[in-house]
Design a protein around this motif. Structure first.
Motif, short mmCIF file in Angstrom:
data_model
loop_
_atom_site.label_atom_id
_atom_site.label_comp_id
_atom_site.label_asym_id
_atom_site.label_seq_id
_atom_site.Cartn_x
_atom_site.Cartn_y
_atom_site.Cartn_z
N THR A 1 0.84 -1.20 0.00
CA THR A 1 0.00 0.00 0.00
C THR A 1 0.88 1.25 0.00
N LEU A 28 -3.62 4.75 0.00
CA LEU A 28 -4.31 4.72 1.29
C LEU A 28 -5.27 5.89 1.41
N SER A 35 -8.21 5.13 -0.93
CA SER A 35 -9.13 4.11 -0.43
C SER A 35 -10.01 4.65 0.68
N SER A 36 -9.47 5.54 1.52
CA SER A 36 -10.29 6.12 2.59
C SER A 36 -11.40 6.98 2.00
N SER A 76 -8.74 2.25 7.26
CA SER A 76 -7.98 3.24 6.51
C SER A 76 -7.82 4.54 7.29
N LYS A 80 -5.27 3.96 9.99
CA LYS A 80 -3.91 3.88 9.45
C LYS A 80 -3.38 5.28 9.14
#
Length: 780
Positions: free
Chosen positions: A459, A464, A467-468, A499, A502
């Motif tokens: 990733t 990232l 995707s969020s 996400s 993270k």
């Protein structure tokens, strides 16, 4: 027109500037008249031809400023005598000289003047050559689409005239720009066609350029040994024909390949040779590349002090290349320069000079925006603003944090060293640099490596962030509808939570100890690149608590922009006393492919506008009342502006700035208020709220996000609330009415937005319902 000279296009390997691919430029040569002078006109003409020839001789010797002086004198005489063909030739040569000197705006202007003359006198060969040179100038400032169009027109003319050298040059330039755009298939196609022609006409100079470009293509494909061999061939051609610029390009590329093989001493030797040639010829862009690459090689060899010195010289040249360009050109060229600022940050950090690295981080962001803001501030503060347009010192950065009574968090993204990038492209982020400036003046620094994250799950930071956002797609006010995420859809919520947590782990946890403990205290985040799309209020800690629950959040593209929006807030016009509220205008039509379609109505935004107008004791403009003409007329007189309508991401009128607000059309007006048009308005409002989809998005560049928010701030408002995605109708209406209720009680816009988010979260728990909006600029 011989000989063919080159212009340089930067190609960057991580932070090493490879000065390829190359472009070809055609310099006009005129022979001085040797006949006896019979009349005054003939005497003047002979004088002009002699001046022209003297200019060319100076050009060949690298004395560009002297060449310009001779050519300017010749130009004046040719204009007096109305000898259009030679006037066009001089103008074209002046364009080439000014481009090499780094004065790109002047170069483009001269080339455009030369082109107009060649077209007027129907000199097709001259027209084709000027188009090629104009393309070189466009490419130098990162205007790639304009460059491609110019090269294609140049090729078409050469082909029609059966001008084989002209064809080879145009094809070579097209190959170079497609390599810059990382379209290797297209680049190879054009290079091969050009090389065949160069071999047919036995032109070693063109062949040398092409071999150098092919070497760069091999290099970006990590075939270093093949690149070295091809660069060496190019160097031999350059030395055989005595072309110093081609020689220097081959040397700088040989140096880069040598660095890749760990031979730093050899690389430094090559770069120093290039530096000598560049300085002798007055080639500012090549000189910058030499300094940049020397800095990189010295950095890798452990000589940090000397590396810093070289990078500062490179950046000094970069700063000298932007004056005279318009805002769009400044944004474009700065986007090709950002990696040099990033490299200097790393060199300073390696010496534990964290505060100096912060100064360079600021120097390397939003420069065009800062200059635009400083220029547009009112006359009372204009002089001070001009003084403030230079990048801020640490003392000034601390002062800004104190004036805003805020903790400022600045992020800088370090690209992957193994990634070969070209032009405006960036490598994947390998490390995040974070500075925290507290209102007390204390500065903390942290760095976050991403190699482990990428090795474990492949990733990247950008993916990232993406995707969020994808997890928060909703059916809302945008006319492009995404799939809704029901409140009870647990699998989607888990993915979203992961996400967001993270991102919190990467961006917030390393600096938690430096953030304010009072939730009403302001935290201002300064993102970079993909981080502009991060929904900071929705970031979640390990316990599931959202960042907005712990902090009052704002954003800005640079710390210095905060300084200038603060000045704007101090000088808001007293003439602006009205309140402008717009909701659900009669929607305009837009072109969707070959069809004209009308944007769908927004009944929810109409109700939102009516409720907000009631709270603010004013009348909303609804439906046919909310024409673009009426709204634009009212904008300068409003101290508060709320627009609840469709927001568009595209540059629908091709003005060079993406973004538009949908308003009601009227006679001779399509109803779209574009970001480009807003940039030319004077807005005196304390706050503009764009309650629409994606109004905080746009084209992400090294200068920040180019779109509606930037245009509004540049037009005069110190505070803008915009959205980061397609917002849902009912939750947005609730959030906005709550925002104005709280704003009536508390003038702090950031605290009012936080309270509204928390109130909306109680009814609509998932963050895509309440976390889309961000406040850019001033809280008060």
């Amino acid at each position: 027109m011989q000989p063919y000279q080159l212009a340089i296009t930067a190609l960057v390997s991580f932070l090493i500037t490879v000065s390829m691919p190359l472009n070809f430029e055609s310099v006009a040569i005129l022979s001085p008249s040797l006949t006896a002078v019979q009349t005054q006109a003939e005497s003047r003409k002979a004088e002009a031809e002699q001046l022209f020839q003297q200019g060319f001789e100076q050009y060949q010797q690298g004395q560009l400023e002297t060449a310009v002086e001779f050519w300017q004198q010749a130009l004046k005489i040719y204009q007096e005598l109305q000898i259009r063909e030679k006037e066009g030739a001089v103008l074209g040569n002046l364009g080439i000289a000014y481009k090499i000197l780094g004065e790109y705006a002047v170069a483009i202007d001269f080339h455009q003047q030369a082109l107009a003359i060649m077209q007027q006198i129907k000199d097709r060969q001259g027209e084709g050559q000027v188009l090629g040179n104009l393309g070189n100038a466009y490419e130098a400032v990162g205007e790639y689409e304009k460059a491609i169009a110019s090269y294609q027109q140049s090729f078409a003319i050469a082909q029609k005239l059966k001008d084989l050298p002209g064809e080879a040059i145009a094809l070579g330039n097209l190959g170079a720009i497609y390599a810059t755009l990382d379209d290797n298939d297209q680049a190879i196609k054009y290079y091969e066609q050009s090389l065949l022609i160069a071999q047919e006409i036995k032109n070693p100079e063109i062949a040398g350029f092409l071999l150098n470009n092919l070497g760069t293509l091999y290099y970006t494909q990590n075939n270093v040994s093949k690149a070295l061999a091809t660069y060496q061939q190019s160097l031999e051609f350059a030395q055989a024909v005595g072309n110093q610029q081609l020689e220097s390009e081959a040397l700088i590329n040989l140096g880069t390949a040598s660095e890749d093989l760990g031979n730093h001493a050899q690389a430094i030797e090559h770069y120093n040779e290039v530096l000598k040639i560049a300085q002798e010829n007055g080639d500012r862009r090549l000189e910058k590349s030499a300094f940049n690459n020397l800095g990189h090689a010295l950095f890798n060899s452990g000589n940090l002090v000397e590396a810093e010195s070289k990078l500062r010289e490179a950046i000094k040249i970069l700063e000298s290349l932007r004056p005279g360009l318009n805002d769009t050109e400044k944004v474009s060229i700065f986007d090709t320069q950002i990696l040099s600022y990033n490299l200097l940050q790393q060199i300073l950090i390696a010496q534990d000079k964290f505060e100096a690295a912060l100064e360079v981080s600021e120097q390397g962001r939003a420069r065009a925006f800062v200059e635009l803001l400083a220029k547009r501030l009112s006359s009372e503060v204009a002089e001070q603003s001009r003084l403030n347009s230079d990048s801020p010192s640490i003392a000034k950065i601390k002062q800004i944090a104190q004036e805003h009574n805020a903790t400022i968090v600045e992020y800088s993204l370090v690209p992957d060293e193994d990634f070969k990038v070209q032009g405006k492209q960036r490598g994947e982020t390998s490390e995040i640099l974070i500075w925290v400036i507290q209102p007390t003046g204390k500065i903390a620094f942290r760095r976050v490596g991403l190699q482990t994250m990428r090795q474990q799950n492949e990733t990247t930071l950008a993916s990232l962030v993406a995707s969020s956002r994808e997890s928060m797609g909703v059916i809302g006010r945008g006319f492009v509808n995404l799939v809704p995420k029901p409140e009870n859809q647990q699998t989607e919520e888990v993915s979203l939570t992961e996400s967001l947590q993270k991102l919190h782990q990467l961006l917030i946890e390393p600096i938690t100890e430096f953030l304010p403990t009072d939730p009403n205290a302001r935290a201002i985040f300064i993102p970079q690149e993909s981080l502009f799309l991060v929904p900071f209020p929705a970031l979640q800690d390990a316990s599931g608590k959202y960042l907005i629950e712990k902090h009052t959040i704002l954003t800005a593209p640079a710390i210095q922009v905060l300084d200038l929006t603060y000045e704007q807030s101090q000088s808001v016009s007293e003439l602006a006393q009205d309140i402008l509220v717009v909701g659900n205008p009669t929607m305009p039509t837009f072109k969707n492919g070959d069809n004209l379609e009308q944007l769908p109505p927004l009944p929810g935004s109409e109700q939102e506008a009516l409720m907000i107008a009631s709270i603010l004791n004013t009348k909303a403009l609804i439906g046919d009342q909310a024409t673009k003409v009426e709204v634009v007329q009212k904008l300068p007189k409003a101290r508060l502006i709320h627009l609840a309508t469709h927001g568009l991401l595209d540059d629908i009128k091709n003005l060079g700035i993406p973004g538009a607000i949908a308003l009601a059309p009227s006679k001779n007006d399509d109803g779209f208020l574009t970001a480009g048009e807003i940039l030319n308005l004077k807005i005196n409002a304390e706050l503009v709220v764009l309650s629409a989809c994606d109004t905080g998005r746009g084209e992400i560049t090294g200068d920040g996000v180019i779109g509606l928010s930037r245009s509004l701030i540049a037009a005069g408002t110190p505070s803008v609330i915009v959205s980061l995605w397609t917002v849902p109708d009912q939750p947005t209406a609730l959030l906005m009415t709550e925002f104005y209720r709280y704003l009536q009680e508390n003038s702090d816009k950031a605290q009012a937005l936080r309270s509204a988010m928390l109130a909306t979260k109680k009814k609509y728990s998932l963050p895509y319902n309440w976390a889309a909006f961000t406040l850019i600029g001033e809280a008060e």
